[in-house]
Every structure is written in C-alpha cells, then in structure tokens.
Design a protein around this motif. Structure first.
Motif, PDB file in Angstrom:
ATOM      1  N   UNK A  81       0.833  -1.192   0.000  1.00 52.96           N
ATOM      2  CA  UNK A  81       0.000   0.000   0.000  1.00 52.96           C
ATOM      3  C   UNK A  81       0.877   1.254   0.000  1.00 52.96           C
ATOM      4  N   UNK A  82       0.497   2.295  -0.758  1.00 55.07           N
ATOM      5  CA  UNK A  82       1.317   3.518  -0.807  1.00 55.07           C
ATOM      6  C   UNK A  82       1.519   4.175   0.547  1.00 55.07           C
ATOM      7  N   UNK A  83       0.501   4.172   1.384  1.00 57.43           N
ATOM      8  CA  UNK A  83       0.639   4.745   2.717  1.00 57.43           C
ATOM      9  C   UNK A  83       0.925   3.589   3.687  1.00 57.43           C
ATOM     10  N   UNK A  84       2.145   3.561   4.201  1.00 54.97           N
ATOM     11  CA  UNK A  84       2.575   2.470   5.066  1.00 54.97           C
ATOM     12  C   UNK A  84       3.626   2.999   6.043  1.00 54.97           C
ATOM     13  N   UNK A  85       4.017   2.232   7.057  1.00 53.37           N
ATOM     14  CA  UNK A  85       4.930   2.741   8.083  1.00 53.37           C
ATOM     15  C   UNK A  85       6.326   3.109   7.575  1.00 53.37           C
ATOM     16  N   UNK A  86       6.730   2.608   6.386  1.00 50.44           N
ATOM     17  CA  UNK A  86       8.057   2.915   5.851  1.00 50.44           C
ATOM     18  C   UNK A  86       8.108   4.255   5.115  1.00 50.44           C
ATOM     19  N   UNK A  87       6.983   4.932   5.003  1.00 54.33           N
ATOM     20  CA  UNK A  87       6.916   6.181   4.240  1.00 54.33           C
ATOM     21  C   UNK A  87       7.734   7.281   4.920  1.00 54.33           C
ATOM     22  N   UNK A  88       8.651   7.873   4.159  1.00 58.80           N
ATOM     23  CA  UNK A  88       9.435   9.022   4.632  1.00 58.80           C
ATOM     24  C   UNK A  88       8.691  10.313   4.357  1.00 58.80           C
ATOM     25  N   UNK A  89       8.205  10.456   3.118  1.00 63.36           N
ATOM     26  CA  UNK A  89       7.444  11.653   2.753  1.00 63.36           C
ATOM     27  C   UNK A  89       6.498  11.312   1.612  1.00 63.36           C
ATOM     28  N   UNK A  90       5.275  11.796   1.718  1.00 62.64           N
ATOM     29  CA  UNK A  90       4.245  11.550   0.716  1.00 62.64           C
ATOM     30  C   UNK A  90       4.274  12.699  -0.296  1.00 62.64           C
ATOM     31  N   UNK A  91       4.776  12.390  -1.502  1.00 66.59           N
ATOM     32  CA  UNK A  91       4.908  13.401  -2.555  1.00 66.59           C
ATOM     33  C   UNK A  91       3.784  13.326  -3.578  1.00 66.59           C
ATOM     34  N   UNK A  92       3.026  12.245  -3.578  1.00 70.31           N
ATOM     35  CA  UNK A  92       2.036  12.036  -4.632  1.00 70.31           C
ATOM     36  C   UNK A  92       1.011  13.163  -4.666  1.00 70.31           C
ATOM     37  N   UNK A  93       0.500  13.568  -3.514  1.00 67.32           N
ATOM     38  CA  UNK A  93      -0.507  14.624  -3.481  1.00 67.32           C
ATOM     39  C   UNK A  93       0.070  15.979  -3.876  1.00 67.32           C
ATOM     40  N   UNK A  94       1.397  16.110  -3.811  1.00 61.76           N
ATOM     41  CA  UNK A  94       2.056  17.355  -4.209  1.00 61.76           C
ATOM     42  C   UNK A  94       2.351  17.383  -5.702  1.00 61.76           C
ATOM     43  N   UNK A  95       2.129  16.254  -6.372  1.00 59.10           N
ATOM     44  CA  UNK A  95       2.368  16.184  -7.805  1.00 59.10           C
ATOM     45  C   UNK A  95       3.832  16.099  -8.186  1.00 59.10           C
ATOM     46  N   UNK A  96       4.709  15.771  -7.233  1.00 60.82           N
ATOM     47  CA  UNK A  96       6.141  15.725  -7.504  1.00 60.82           C
ATOM     48  C   UNK A  96       6.605  14.310  -7.825  1.00 60.82           C
ATOM     49  N   UNK A  97       7.547  14.223  -8.760  1.00 58.04           N
ATOM     50  CA  UNK A  97       8.184  12.966  -9.122  1.00 58.04           C
ATOM     51  C   UNK A  97       9.504  12.864  -8.364  1.00 58.04           C
ATOM     52  N   UNK A  98       9.879  11.631  -7.959  1.00 57.58           N
ATOM     53  CA  UNK A  98      11.050  11.411  -7.132  1.00 57.58           C
ATOM     54  C   UNK A  98      12.008  10.457  -7.831  1.00 57.58           C
ATOM     55  N   UNK A  99      13.258  10.897  -7.995  1.00 58.48           N
ATOM     56  CA  UNK A  99      14.310  10.092  -8.605  1.00 58.48           C
ATOM     57  C   UNK A  99      15.362   9.808  -7.541  1.00 58.48           C
ATOM     58  N   UNK A 100      15.440   8.547  -7.090  1.00 60.08           N
ATOM     59  CA  UNK A 100      16.383   8.187  -6.043  1.00 60.08           C
ATOM     60  C   UNK A 100      17.817   8.207  -6.578  1.00 60.08           C
ATOM     61  N   UNK A 101      18.734   8.724  -5.762  1.00 57.15           N
ATOM     62  CA  UNK A 101      20.129   8.866  -6.184  1.00 57.15           C
ATOM     63  C   UNK A 101      21.071   8.051  -5.312  1.00 57.15           C
ATOM     64  N   UNK A 102      21.023   8.246  -3.982  1.00 47.46           N
ATOM     65  CA  UNK A 102      22.026   7.610  -3.120  1.00 47.46           C
ATOM     66  C   UNK A 102      21.491   7.504  -1.700  1.00 47.46           C
ATOM     67  N   UNK A 103      22.118   6.617  -0.925  1.00 49.22           N
ATOM     68  CA  UNK A 103      21.782   6.418   0.477  1.00 49.22           C
ATOM     69  C   UNK A 103      23.076   6.286   1.256  1.00 49.22           C
TER      70      UNK A 103
END
Length: 447
Positions: A256-278
């Motif tokens: 499910x999109x909303x779950x305990x591992x969520x750092x930040x919910x960007x979907x409602x903001x209309x933003x796309x996220x490209x992961x780079x590094x950890x």
C-alpha cells in the motif's frame, strides 16, 4: 584485453523535441540503481572497477579494470563478455570478498535476456574469470539464478553477500527484492520487500550492524515515468526482520502507498522522485539523496530539479534542498566523512542543456546537510555532458568518483573519468600503446 577505455552510448525513448531523447548519452556508469561500480582494497592499494564498454557496432561489453594507486597507472581493461544488447540497463556491478576474489554481476533489463555471475580465477586479478552457476531457493528447492535486474551487491566479511535487486512481474512490474549468500553460489530465497501498485526503484547501502534501502513507487496505470513518494526500511539481522527507521517491525512485502516505511508523501504534491544515493551519518542514521521534479519530460517546463536530502535525526526526518540542476537524470554520489558531507555530481549545465548530466561539481556541507556550498568545479567547457558520478566502496582519496561522458543528442564516443577527493579530474586513455598507462589530468583551461 581492449585497446583502451571506451564507454557505452545509450538512449531511452525518443522525445521528438530539441532534446531528442527522454534520456541518453555516455552511460557506462548508469543507472543509479546499480551499486557499486568500484571497490578500493587497501591490501593491494588498488581500486577495482567495472563499467559498460562498447563494440564498434554499439553492443554492450562488460569491462573490468583497476587503478594502481602506487604506480599511478591503469592496465588495458579486460573484456569480460559481450552482453549482446545495446541497453545500458545491463551494465555490470562489482564486489570483492575477503579473500580478494573479484565478482562481477551482469544484470538484465527485464526478463528477455539472461543474467550472469563471474568470479576471478585468482585474487585481485582481472585477467581470467570463471562463470558461476548460481542457484537460489524457491519453496525449498534450488532454481538457477539467471535473471535479475538493478543489482546492488556488497560483501560483508564473515557473513557473505548482501544483495538488493529487482524482479519484473513478481507480482508488480518492478518488485524490489533482497537475498543473501555465504559463497556467491548458493543464494537464499528471494524476499519481496515492496510491490506497491506498479513497483519501485531503490538505492541501498550497509553500515555497521545494518543494511537499508530507500525507494519510490509507480502509481497504478501511470507508467514508469510517474514515480513518487519516498520510503525507507532497514534490517539488522541479514534480512530476517525488517523495520522502519524508528524500529517498527514491517510485514513484507509492502503493498500500500501509505505504510509505516513512508518518509514523505509526494504524490498529493504532484512531484516525481528520482532516487540517487543512500548514506549514513556518524551515528548510523540514514541520509537519502534524491531529485524532486515536476515531470519526466526534458526541458525547463518541469524545473527546478531539486537535489534533496532526507536525514533521520533520531527523532524525525529533516528534508532540505541542496541545489538544482536541469535534468531528472542528473546523478551523483553522497559522501559522509565524520562532520563533512560531500556531493559530487553534474549539477551545472553542460554542452547539451536539459539533457542528462552536465559539468561535474562538488558541494560540501559542514552542518549535516542544513546548508551547502559549492567548493569545486571538476569539469568545465566540455564537449559532451558528464554523467553518473559513482562512489567506490571504501573510496580512496585518489580515486573518489567514477563517471563517463557523451553527447546526449546524437550517438557519440564516450570516455571514462575519475577524480580525487579534491576534485581533480582525470580521463582514462581511449587508446593505449602499452599494457599500462597513466591517466591524463584535465587541463584546467581546456577541459
């Protein structure tokens, strides 16, 4: 042996505009979801690395080489195999175990091509490799492990290999998974970490006592160009148990999109996220680097592309900007050295603006990512865009980042570069007349 260092040129999806492709260029160290491309070993004072090379006809070669820190030379690179595709998604990754054997994991983009594992016949030696017939466990039975995508593999002394990867249609189109192996030949049962709607892209890392991954997701029916939200999970027991950053146990796979591992919910903001590094700070807390953008198409309309840090302070996620650049596919690496945080990446526009990459720059923060300042320019006035700066495992200050260049709007040659910690860039020889050569330093006045 090849005659020199030549990277793969690749494009993905024609865009029918002035930028020509959705993304393209010299992608020998692509993508961000392949980790690592280089490993430093103090025992022999060498940085071993792999990259996507190419034939004259443009097919992908898996290349292996090293930089000898003591002699300041590189050998002719070894051609490990011809992947029989021109797709840079099949680029290899490298790992080295405690005995010094070099392992090359040859990935596949989807299920239409096989994947391979090779091991050097001798420790710290790139001249001869043998094929590894690896197997993994499926409901108590062994199956051939001959297809995996977006591999991220590291070796933990005394424990073995830790591997994050993607399996297509498992059941999500891009299901992110985890597996381990003591010897690289027999692998554990594949764990599905997340299969939310149409799947994910992830980046991972390990630190003392734990391993972790951060990822986004593709909403149902939106296609792979729509990627949003930011998630994080970690394990302290080699994958037996997975938890959130604050210790809550997770039931996997996440669906499910909303779950305990969520750092930040960007979907409602209309933003796309490209992961780079950890990465991890000196307390072992995760630091995630990613780009937030308005859309997938190239050009100024979807700007700014904001390089962003999400840092777990021990109590909450702090999310702060670093800088901006002009392409969603601008990728660099995050380095955390005690109190100094550093990013090397193509944050300046290059010869092909709004295409992937650009000119390589260095950014530094002395306050745990709250503020950043540009401290160096690694390349300038370049003929092509520089792309995908990669951090070696246990990076030595003399070989600190590895990347490639290429024209992003037309097929071109692609060269391979590295830089030291101070930001002095060097180019590997395209054609070698001897068995060893000293990499050339870029002229500061004519790079």
């Amino acid at each position: 042996k090849d005659e020199g260092y030549k990277g793969i040129w690749y494009y993905n999806q024609r865009s029918n505009d002035e930028y020509v492709f959705k993304y393209s260029g010299g992608l020998g160290t692509y993508p961000a979801n392949h980790i690592p491309f280089a490993v430093y070993r103090a025992e022999v004072n060498k940085t071993f690395f792999c990259y996507g090379g190419t034939t004259e006809s443009g097919q992908l070669l898996h290349m292996v080489s090293y930089y000898d820190h003591e002699r300041d030379v590189v050998p002719r690179p070894t051609i490990l195999l011809n992947k029989e595709t021109d797709d840079a998604h099949d680029n290899p990754v490298i790992s080295i175990n405690e005995e010094g054997y070099i392992w090359i994991f040859s990935t596949s983009h989807g299920t239409s091509r096989p994947s391979y594992i090779h091991r050097s016949k001798n420790p710290y030696d790139i001249d001869q490799f043998e094929s590894v017939d690896a197997v993994y466990t499926v409901q108590g039975k062994e199956e051939a492990m001959d297809n995996f995508s977006y591999v991220q593999v590291r070796h933990v002394p005394g424990q073995g290999f830790v591997c994050y990867f993607t399996k297509y249609n498992y059941p999500a189109k891009r299901t992110i998974c985890f597996m381990t192996s003591r010897d690289g030949r027999q692998w554990s049962e594949w764990q599905r970490l997340a299969a939310i709607e149409e799947g994910h892209y992830q980046v991972s890392n390990i630190t003392a006592g734990k391993s972790a991954t951060s990822f986004n997701f593709h909403p149902l029916g939106q296609g792979l160009n729509y990627r949003t939200n930011l998630y994080y999970m970690e394990t302290a027991d080699f994958g037996k148990t997975w938890r959130t950053v604050d210790g809550k146990k997770l039931e996997l796979p996440l669906t499910e999109p909303i779950n305990p591992a969520l750092v930040h919910e960007y979907q409602s903001e209309g933003l796309k996220i490209y992961t780079i590094d950890l990465q991890f700070d000196h307390r072992g807390n995760p630091v995630i680097l990613y780009i937030a953008t308005n859309g997938y198409e190239s050009g100024p309309a979807n700007g700014p592309r904001t390089w962003t840090i999400a840092h777990w302070t021990g109590d909450a996620w702090e999310i702060k900007p670093v800088t901006t650049s002009d392409s969603n596919y601008d990728m660099g690496s995050l380095y955390i050295e005690a109190d100094v945080w550093r990013i090397i990446g193509p944050t300046a526009s290059g010869a092909q603006p709004y295409n992937p990459g650009g000119e390589m720059e260095m950014w530094v923060s002395n306050d745990e990512g709250s503020t950043w300042s540009k401290t160096g320019t690694l390349t300038a006035n370049s003929q092509f865009n520089h792309t995908y700066a990669r951090r070696p495992i246990d990076a030595h200050s003399d070989f600190y980042a590895l990347w490639a260049d290429g024209d992003c709007r037309a097929r071109s040659e692609s060269r391979i570069y590295f830089s030291d910690q101070a930001g002095n860039a060097r180019v590997l020889p395209v054609k070698m007349l001897e068995d060893f050569a000293t990499p050339a330093r870029l002229d500061a006045m004519n790079r």
